[in-house]
Design an enzyme around this catalytic site. Sequence first.
Site, PDB file in Angstrom:
ATOM      1  N   ASP A   9       5.507   5.001  -8.662  1.00 20.18           N
ATOM      2  CA  ASP A   9       5.717   5.967  -9.780  1.00 20.18           C
ATOM      3  C   ASP A   9       5.712   7.326  -9.561  1.00 20.18           C
ATOM      4  OD1 ASP A   9       3.241   6.872  -9.761  1.00 20.18           O
ATOM      5  OD2 ASP A   9       2.423   5.980 -11.257  1.00 20.18           O
ATOM      6  N   CYS A  66       0.938   4.655  -6.212  1.00 22.55           N
ATOM      7  CA  CYS A  66       0.964   5.434  -7.533  1.00 22.55           C
ATOM      8  C   CYS A  66       0.021   6.650  -7.450  1.00 22.55           C
ATOM      9  CB  CYS A  66       0.798   4.723  -8.571  1.00 22.55           C
ATOM     10  SG  CYS A  66      -0.984   3.665  -8.851  1.00 22.55           S
ATOM     11  N   THR A  68      -3.297   6.697  -7.752  1.00 17.06           N
ATOM     12  CA  THR A  68      -4.495   6.073  -7.343  1.00 17.06           C
ATOM     13  C   THR A  68      -4.296   4.845  -6.700  1.00 17.06           C
ATOM     14  OG1 THR A  68      -4.735   4.783  -9.493  1.00 17.06           O
ATOM     15  CG2 THR A  68      -5.921   6.757  -9.322  1.00 17.06           C
ATOM     16  N   HIS A  99      -8.027 -11.692   6.306  1.00 19.81           N
ATOM     17  CA  HIS A  99      -8.730 -12.438   5.234  1.00 19.81           C
ATOM     18  C   HIS A  99      -7.844 -13.001   3.911  1.00 19.81           C
ATOM     19  CE1 HIS A  99     -12.978 -11.449   6.863  1.00 19.81           C
ATOM     20  NE2 HIS A  99     -11.996 -11.598   8.024  1.00 19.81           N
ATOM     21  N   HIS A 134      -9.900 -19.022   5.284  1.00 20.70           N
ATOM     22  CA  HIS A 134      -9.398 -18.235   4.366  1.00 20.70           C
ATOM     23  C   HIS A 134      -8.351 -18.630   3.478  1.00 20.70           C
ATOM     24  CE1 HIS A 134     -11.944 -15.077   6.379  1.00 20.70           C
ATOM     25  NE2 HIS A 134     -11.586 -15.485   7.471  1.00 20.70           N
TER      26      HIS A 134
HETATM   27  C1  RB5 Z   1       0.084   8.641 -13.593  1.00 18.51           C
HETATM   28  O1  RB5 Z   1      -0.443   9.681 -13.730  1.00 18.51           O
HETATM   29  C2  RB5 Z   1      -1.052   7.726 -12.848  1.00 18.51           C
HETATM   30  O2  RB5 Z   1      -1.683   7.362 -14.062  1.00 18.51           O
HETATM   31  C3  RB5 Z   1      -0.776   6.490 -12.201  1.00 18.51           C
HETATM   32  O3  RB5 Z   1       0.050   6.976 -11.094  1.00 18.51           O
HETATM   33  C4  RB5 Z   1      -1.659   5.692 -11.497  1.00 18.51           C
HETATM   34  O4  RB5 Z   1      -2.585   6.402 -10.823  1.00 18.51           O
HETATM   35  C5  RB5 Z   1      -2.201   4.632 -12.359  1.00 18.51           C
HETATM   36  O5  RB5 Z   1      -2.959   3.687 -11.801  1.00 18.51           O
END
Ligand code: RB5
Length: 150
Positions: A9, A66, A68, A99, A134
Amino acid sequence: MKKIAIGCDHGGVELKSEIKNFLIKEGYEVKDFGTNSTDSCDYPDYALPVAEAVAAKEFDFGILICGTGIGIGLAANKVPGIRAALCSDTFSAHATREHNNANILTLGQRVVGPGLALDIVKTFLNTEFEGGRHQTRIDKISEIEKKYNK
Ligand code: RB5
């Protein structure tokens, strides 16, 4: 050479570009599913085509990024047959291949720097699944999918 599907994203555009360039330089066949813009977008829209292509075995692995690494992985894991693993360290990248036979690596651009991210990618792509006990556990994950996909 292995085929890799990659997507992100708006929170992962820069890291996707770094990883894509690295993979191409190493000789991997890479398909970029976008996004290629930092305009705000919705991570499930990019998780879904990558996850479907990996589940259909059109690619050996997927890489999703993304902010996180969490949201895009949650979305990918809704596709039957996908085992997307968020890794922020090389130990986890190694372990999830050995695993869990993870078929998608997810990364958080706001969590890991590009140097560590590339080490994680290298580790993930170069570690083989161990099978045995596994596989039994992965089969049980598939049973859960079947139970709820009726
Ligand atoms: C976008 O701001 C952020 O929420 C997305 O990239 C991600 O971290 C969501 O889990």
